[in-house]
Each structure stands twice: as C-alpha cells, then as structure tokens.
Write a protein that holds these residues in place. Structure first.
Motif, mmCIF file in Angstrom:
data_model
loop_
_atom_site.group_PDB
_atom_site.id
_atom_site.type_symbol
_atom_site.label_atom_id
_atom_site.label_comp_id
_atom_site.label_asym_id
_atom_site.label_seq_id
_atom_site.Cartn_x
_atom_site.Cartn_y
_atom_site.Cartn_z
ATOM 1 N N MET A 268 0.847 -1.204 0.000
ATOM 2 C CA MET A 268 0.000 0.000 0.000
ATOM 3 C C MET A 268 0.886 1.260 0.000
ATOM 4 O O MET A 268 1.802 1.366 0.823
ATOM 5 C CB MET A 268 -0.886 -0.009 1.249
ATOM 6 N N SER A 269 0.602 2.147 -0.917
ATOM 7 C CA SER A 269 1.420 3.360 -0.994
ATOM 8 C C SER A 269 0.976 4.361 0.072
ATOM 9 O O SER A 269 -0.218 4.504 0.348
ATOM 10 C CB SER A 269 1.255 3.967 -2.384
ATOM 11 N N PHE A 270 1.953 5.006 0.701
ATOM 12 C CA PHE A 270 1.629 6.028 1.706
ATOM 13 C C PHE A 270 0.953 7.225 1.034
ATOM 14 O O PHE A 270 0.020 7.817 1.553
ATOM 15 C CB PHE A 270 2.917 6.451 2.423
ATOM 16 N N LEU A 271 1.435 7.561 -0.160
ATOM 17 C CA LEU A 271 0.850 8.720 -0.859
ATOM 18 C C LEU A 271 -0.435 8.305 -1.567
ATOM 19 O O LEU A 271 -0.510 7.234 -2.158
ATOM 20 C CB LEU A 271 1.850 9.298 -1.866
ATOM 21 N N SER A 272 -1.417 9.185 -1.520
ATOM 22 C CA SER A 272 -2.727 8.852 -2.087
ATOM 23 C C SER A 272 -2.654 8.786 -3.615
ATOM 24 O O SER A 272 -1.794 9.417 -4.240
ATOM 25 C CB SER A 272 -3.743 9.919 -1.685
ATOM 26 N N ARG A 273 -3.612 8.044 -4.188
ATOM 27 C CA ARG A 273 -3.699 7.991 -5.658
ATOM 28 C C ARG A 273 -3.976 9.395 -6.183
ATOM 29 O O ARG A 273 -3.491 9.812 -7.211
ATOM 30 C CB ARG A 273 -4.836 7.049 -6.075
ATOM 31 N N ARG A 274 -4.782 10.129 -5.392
ATOM 32 C CA ARG A 274 -5.166 11.491 -5.789
ATOM 33 C C ARG A 274 -3.914 12.334 -6.045
ATOM 34 O O ARG A 274 -3.799 13.000 -7.056
ATOM 35 C CB ARG A 274 -5.984 12.096 -4.648
ATOM 36 N N ILE A 275 -2.962 12.251 -5.103
ATOM 37 C CA ILE A 275 -1.782 13.119 -5.223
ATOM 38 C C ILE A 275 -0.833 12.566 -6.293
ATOM 39 O O ILE A 275 -0.167 13.310 -6.999
ATOM 40 C CB ILE A 275 -1.091 13.339 -3.855
ATOM 41 N N GLN A 276 -0.814 11.240 -6.419
ATOM 42 C CA GLN A 276 0.080 10.663 -7.429
ATOM 43 C C GLN A 276 -0.401 10.963 -8.847
ATOM 44 O O GLN A 276 0.378 10.903 -9.793
ATOM 45 C CB GLN A 276 0.206 9.163 -7.211
ATOM 46 N N ASN A 277 -1.687 11.281 -8.976
ATOM 47 C CA ASN A 277 -2.215 11.600 -10.300
ATOM 48 C C ASN A 277 -1.866 13.016 -10.760
ATOM 49 O O ASN A 277 -2.089 13.373 -11.907
ATOM 50 C CB ASN A 277 -3.749 11.471 -10.310
ATOM 51 N N ILE A 278 -1.339 13.841 -9.847
ATOM 52 C CA ILE A 278 -1.006 15.228 -10.227
ATOM 53 C C ILE A 278 0.363 15.256 -10.875
ATOM 54 O O ILE A 278 1.331 14.745 -10.318
ATOM 55 C CB ILE A 278 -0.964 16.171 -9.013
ATOM 56 N N LYS A 279 0.404 15.916 -12.045
ATOM 57 C CA LYS A 279 1.695 16.062 -12.717
ATOM 58 C C LYS A 279 2.392 17.284 -12.129
ATOM 59 O O LYS A 279 1.724 18.287 -11.851
ATOM 60 C CB LYS A 279 1.477 16.302 -14.216
ATOM 61 N N PRO A 280 3.727 17.249 -11.982
ATOM 62 C CA PRO A 280 4.393 18.475 -11.537
ATOM 63 C C PRO A 280 4.189 19.549 -12.604
ATOM 64 O O PRO A 280 4.170 19.243 -13.794
ATOM 65 C CB PRO A 280 5.865 18.089 -11.416
ATOM 66 N N SER A 281 3.996 20.786 -12.183
ATOM 67 C CA SER A 281 3.719 21.865 -13.131
ATOM 68 C C SER A 281 4.884 22.052 -14.108
ATOM 69 O O SER A 281 6.028 22.247 -13.686
ATOM 70 C CB SER A 281 3.472 23.155 -12.358
ATOM 71 N N ALA A 282 4.579 21.982 -15.402
ATOM 72 C CA ALA A 282 5.640 22.128 -16.413
ATOM 73 C C ALA A 282 6.200 23.535 -16.387
ATOM 74 O O ALA A 282 7.388 23.747 -16.617
ATOM 75 C CB ALA A 282 5.090 21.822 -17.798
ATOM 76 N N THR A 283 5.350 24.496 -16.079
ATOM 77 C CA THR A 283 5.841 25.876 -16.032
ATOM 78 C C THR A 283 6.848 26.012 -14.893
ATOM 79 O O THR A 283 7.902 26.603 -15.053
ATOM 80 C CB THR A 283 4.687 26.880 -15.836
ATOM 81 N N LEU A 284 6.508 25.388 -13.757
ATOM 82 C CA LEU A 284 7.417 25.500 -12.615
ATOM 83 C C LEU A 284 8.708 24.741 -12.846
ATOM 84 O O LEU A 284 9.768 25.165 -12.430
ATOM 85 C CB LEU A 284 6.745 24.989 -11.343
ATOM 86 N N SER A 285 8.629 23.599 -13.561
ATOM 87 C CA SER A 285 9.853 22.816 -13.720
ATOM 88 C C SER A 285 10.859 23.539 -14.626
ATOM 89 O O SER A 285 12.058 23.440 -14.411
ATOM 90 C CB SER A 285 9.558 21.397 -14.196
ATOM 91 N N VAL A 286 10.354 24.303 -15.605
ATOM 92 C CA VAL A 286 11.291 25.083 -16.434
ATOM 93 C C VAL A 286 11.933 26.174 -15.582
ATOM 94 O O VAL A 286 13.152 26.386 -15.627
ATOM 95 C CB VAL A 286 10.568 25.726 -17.650
ATOM 96 N N THR A 287 11.086 26.856 -14.780
ATOM 97 C CA THR A 287 11.620 27.916 -13.919
ATOM 98 C C THR A 287 12.680 27.339 -12.974
ATOM 99 O O THR A 287 13.729 27.937 -12.748
ATOM 100 C CB THR A 287 10.476 28.553 -13.083
ATOM 101 N N GLN A 288 12.397 26.131 -12.461
ATOM 102 C CA GLN A 288 13.333 25.493 -11.537
ATOM 103 C C GLN A 288 14.669 25.185 -12.221
ATOM 104 O O GLN A 288 15.733 25.456 -11.681
ATOM 105 C CB GLN A 288 12.703 24.206 -11.023
#
Ligand code: PLP
Length: 398
Positions: free
Chosen positions: A1-21
């Motif tokens: 069983m994963s500690f992190l919820s399916r809900r949160i695992q379904n979120i993609k990291p923001s592409a806009t933020l990853s470029v800024t990063q």
C-alpha cells in the motif's frame, strides 16, 4: 500500500514550474539565464495599495474575518461587477478566495463526483486539468486549432456526464480574447444542455490591447448567470500575485458549497490582503492603464522580434501577457550538437541550453509545437532574450 494517495500521485508536476526550476538551477551555478517563463507581472504592487495594508494592520486587522471575506470587500467586488461588467450579484452570490486558483479548486471539489466530465479547450492553463483530476473528475480536452472553442466543437464534446465547461478569456497561454459573437454562439449551445455549468476565468480581464474588448460570459448570456461561476482577482491586474486574493460569483447554492469547502481548508483569505484588495478595487485605477500601456509596448516588441526568427509563426496576442508562437517548422532540424528536434520540449530545452533563455513548451498547455514566452518583463530583457533565441535558431540545420 502506498503512503501517498492515488489522488496526489495523479497530479503532474507543473511544467511551467519545472522550467523555472531548471533555469534557477543554472542561475545558481552562475550561468546568466533569462526567464521568459514566469506567469506574473514584473511590477511591484502600487504604493497606495501597500499603504492600505500597513494602515489596516496598525488598526488591528490581524484577526479572522468571515470565511467568505470582509463585507466591505464583497461590496467592492459587487460594485466592480455592476460597473465594469454590467452584472448584478447579491452579496450572498459572491465570495473571496485565497486566489483564483483556490476558487477553481473549491468549485471543482464542491461539485465533482467520480466520472463527472469537465470540458477544457486547448490550449489551457495547466492547473485546470490537475485541479479537475484532484477533485475526482475527468478532464475532457478539446483541441482547438484556432485556440478558441467553437460552438460546433462544444456541441460534440458535451455528454450526459458533462458538468462544467471551463472558459478563460483573455487566455493564458494563447492571448486570444472571445468576442461577444463567439460567446453568443457558445451560449446558444449551452442553452440546449441545462446540466452544463460554465466556469469563466476572467483573471486577465484588464489586459487587452489595441481596442480589443473584453466580455464577461455572464454579461453576454445573462439568462445563464445562475449556471455561470465568474472568477476574477487582483493578482494580474494590480500586480498582486503574492497577496493571494481572488473572488468568485455564482449561484447562492454553489457559493455556499464553496464556502463550506473553504471553511474546512484555508479558512478566510488573509485579512491584510483583503484590506489591500479593497483599496485596489476602490482606489485610483490609473495603474491599470499604466501597466496595460507598458505591456502593449512590450507585446509589440516581442511580436516584431519573433517575426524575424525563422521557423516561428506568431499570432498577435489580443490579451494577457504571453506570446504563443507556432514552431512546427523547426521539427526535424538538427542542433549543432547533432540532436534532432522532434518536439516543443526539445526546442525549449535547446533554447535553455544554447541561448540560456527559459520558455515553456506548448505541450504543457495541451498544444504541442508551440512555445509560451511571457512579456511581463522589461524591454531590455525581451530584446536580449529574443536576440539570443534568434542566434540559437540560426545555428540549426537540416
Ligand atoms: N487563472 C489563470 C488563467 C492564470 O494564468 C493564473 C495564474 O497564472 C491564475 C488563474 C491564478 O490566479 P491567482 O493568482 O488569483 O490564483
């Protein structure tokens, strides 16, 4: 069983933020990177607005407010809607949120059950998609070659499970602005489908250029007002992204449900920010024209320079502060290092590595083979960045 919820695992990291990063990492390594990827004004919040927050704090504005916001702010919002958009809302049809993003989240959490569909025309602001997923709904992307949803496309996308249509004009990332006629055609389809609600994100309302007129959807289709949730805020117009104040107006039952969600999550939006927002909405409005005129000049500079770059085809944005050039023509070209460019992500990465300019690939917005470049930055930076991009593109070969 994963500690992190399916809900949160379904979120993609923001592409806009990853470029800024990535750009920040290069900068931290001492490399001079220019960012055209940010989605916020480069101006500081006007002094008279900041002053209102200091004064409020001195008068003791450090306590909770009503969950749905200060009555004085709701009255200012009510007046804004009636004077600027010719829409009359009662106070119980309005609530203040900690930013428009949270308003969207509250609306989706308050209404979506598993399997409910939300129509999202492309290109879209990426958060729409993820918020719908978090709320348990199903995003239905409708690919819009002309960057705007047509009545025909809408008719085809509606199913018995459709709960919402998300509209965003002026649009992030494309800068398109829906005309009255286009909204009327969309409204005509929606009248035939009373189970579909409309979320109209109007955050870029004040940023329209060269005589283009902004229309609020509920103004164009007043008979659909009860099915429309209008979202707006102070972030973009008044250079107040960090203050986190947005507002929502819609049916009493929806606003009540969103308040319930807000009461058990964020509680009231920050009190001193609410006082600053009252001043923004009721104080002198000259800053709106000043900001708009500056963006208009930068927009022209960026579009003119983009049109000089081979392989970039740029529609002139009518609103917001982004250009969204089509870069299909670059596909298949090779970099000096011998890599073949086969996607907008390849091009964005090449520009970051070779030109040291951060852009956002169109696929982050559901429209591949485009790049988003923000002109919410100085003329000097725009010139320098576009010169560098031009040089990097000239090095590509067959
Ligand atoms: N809606 C759109 C289309 C945006 O581009 C943004 C910010 O980038 C927001 C909403 C978020 O606004 P706020 O700062 O009020 O949460």
């Amino acid at each position: 069983m994963s500690f992190l919820s399916r809900r949160i695992q379904n979120i993609k990291p923001s592409a806009t933020l990853s470029v800024t990063q990535k750009a920040n990492e290069l900068r931290a390594a001492g490399i001079d990177v220019i960012s055209l990827s940010a989605g916020e004004p480069d101006f500081d919040t006007p002094d008279f607005i900041k002053k209102a927050s200091y004064e409020a704090l001195e008068k003791g504005a450090s306590k909770y407010t009503n969950i749905d916001g200060l009555v004085e702010l709701k009255k200012a919002i009510q007046k804004k809607f009636s004077s600027e958009n010719q829409i009359n809302y009662e106070l119980n049809e309005i609530m203040v949120n900690p930013g428009v993003k949270f308003g969207i989240y509250a609306a989706m959490m308050a209404t979506l059950d598993e399997g409910d569909e939300v129509i999202i025309p492309t290109p879209y602001w990426p958060s729409y998609l993820d918020i719908v997923v978090v709320a348990g709904g199903t995003p239905v992307e409708v690919f819009c070659p002309i960057m705007k949803l047509t009545a025909d496309q809408l008719e085809k996308a509606i199913t018995p499970k459709t709960k919402w249509l998300l509209l965003n004009s002026p649009s992030n990332p494309s800068g398109v602005v829906y005309s009255r006629e286009e909204y009327e055609q969309i409204a005509a389809v929606l009248r035939k489908h009373p189970h579909v609600h409309i979320l109209s994100d109007e955050i870029y309302e004040h940023l329209v250029y060269e005589g283009v007129r902004f229309y609020s959807f509920a103004h164009v289709a007043p008979d659909l007002k009860d099915r429309t949730l209008t979202l707006n805020g102070v972030s973009k117009a008044y250079a107040m992204t960090g203050w986190r104040i947005g507002y929502a107006a819609g049916s009493v039952s929806l606003i009540k449900a969103m308040c319930k969600l807000q009461s058990q999550s964020t509680s009231n939006p920050t009190t001193i920010s609410q006082h600053a927002a009252i001043e923004a909405l009721t104080g002198p409005q000259d800053c709106l024209t000043e900001f708009r005129d500056t963006y208009a000049r930068r927009r022209k500079l960026m579009v003119d320079m983009l049109q000089q770059i081979k392989g970039f085809s740029c529609q002139v944005p009518e609103g917001a502060f982004y250009t969204f050039p089509d870069i299909h023509a670059l596909m298949g070209l090779k970099t000096p290092q011998g890599k073949t460019l086969s996607s907008d992500i390849d091009v964005s990465e090449y520009l970051l590595e070779e030109a040291r300019v951060a852009t956002v690939p169109g696929s982050a917005f559901g429209q591949p083979h485009h790049l988003r470049l923000s002109f919410a930055t100085s003329d000097i930076i725009i010139e320098k960045a576009l010169d560098r991009i031009k040089q990097a593109i000239e090095q590509l070969h067959n």
